[in-house]
Design a protein around this motif. Structure first.
Motif, short mmCIF file in Angstrom:
data_model
loop_
_atom_site.label_atom_id
_atom_site.label_comp_id
_atom_site.label_asym_id
_atom_site.label_seq_id
_atom_site.Cartn_x
_atom_site.Cartn_y
_atom_site.Cartn_z
N UNK A 129 0.88 -1.37 0.37
CA UNK A 129 0.28 -0.22 -0.30
C UNK A 129 0.68 0.86 -0.07
N UNK A 130 0.58 2.37 -0.58
CA UNK A 130 1.32 3.35 -1.14
C UNK A 130 0.78 4.52 -0.08
N UNK B 31 3.44 2.27 2.24
CA UNK B 31 2.61 2.82 4.44
C UNK B 31 2.95 1.49 4.79
N UNK B 32 2.14 -0.05 4.14
CA UNK B 32 2.33 -1.07 4.11
C UNK B 32 2.16 -1.89 3.69
N UNK C 193 14.57 -8.73 0.28
CA UNK C 193 13.87 -7.83 0.59
C UNK C 193 13.33 -7.17 2.03
N UNK C 194 14.30 -7.29 2.57
CA UNK C 194 14.26 -6.56 4.01
C UNK C 194 14.43 -5.41 3.56
N UNK C 195 15.79 -4.99 2.97
CA UNK C 195 16.53 -4.23 2.49
C UNK C 195 16.35 -3.10 0.98
N UNK C 196 15.23 -4.02 0.21
CA UNK C 196 14.25 -3.20 -0.65
C UNK C 196 13.47 -2.56 -0.03
N UNK C 197 12.91 -3.27 0.91
CA UNK C 197 11.55 -2.41 1.54
C UNK C 197 12.40 -1.10 1.79
N UNK C 198 13.11 -0.94 2.61
CA UNK C 198 13.36 -0.24 3.72
C UNK C 198 13.69 1.04 2.91
N UNK D 109 10.56 2.32 2.72
CA UNK D 109 9.21 2.89 3.65
C UNK D 109 10.38 3.30 4.75
N UNK D 110 9.33 3.81 5.44
CA UNK D 110 10.08 4.24 7.36
C UNK D 110 9.87 3.21 7.86
#
Length: 137
Positions: free
Chosen positions: A32-33, A72-73, A90-95, A98-99
């Motif tokens: 979710x953006x 956002x989520x 993927x954790x790094x990509x998501x980071x 995101x915040x």
């Protein structure tokens, strides 16, 4: 406005389209953006491991191609796990998008959300552009 239920539904629908002939481990993710858009992705395997795409990577690619930039989520669901957590890459990509407070929902196909963590919980010492110094300029 999108709900976590609609995010979960999008992640499940994406998981159903996964191309996982080698691991037989389909995964779906939905993002979710901040502007309320949902972007989903699935894992796509190829015979040359690990050159395939994770579900989170696919969802991020869809988000970027649609002009989104901030997450956002996130919802992640896998067919064979009660609570599927994103891999390290993927954790790094998501980071990146995101915040530290971004919610990451780990889900079970039948039960829905099993656990909710923050990006900071998943990757407490992530690389950040502000840590690159002059290299980021």
């Amino acid at each position: 406005m999108a709900t976590t239920d609609s995010l979960f539904d999008a992640a499940k629908a994406a998981m159903a389209k996964a191309h996982a002939p080698y691991s037989n481990f389909p995964v779906g993710a939905a993002i979710l953006t901040e502007d309320g858009q949902i972007h989903a992705g699935c894992n796509i395997e190829i015979v040359s491991f690990p050159e395939g795409w994770c579900a989170e990577t696919s969802a991020i690619a869809h988000m970027v191609m649609a002009g989104g930039s901030r997450i956002a989520e996130v919802v992640v669901v896998a067919e064979k796990l009660v609570a599927c957590s994103p891999c390290g890459g993927c954790r790094q990509r998501l980071a990146e998008f995101s915040s530290p407070n971004t919610k990451i929902h780990l889900c079970d196909v039948a039960k829905g959300i099993v656990e909710t963590v923050t990006m900071e919980d998943l990757l407490p010492h992530s690389f950040a552009t502000n840590s690159l110094g002059d290299a980021a300029a």
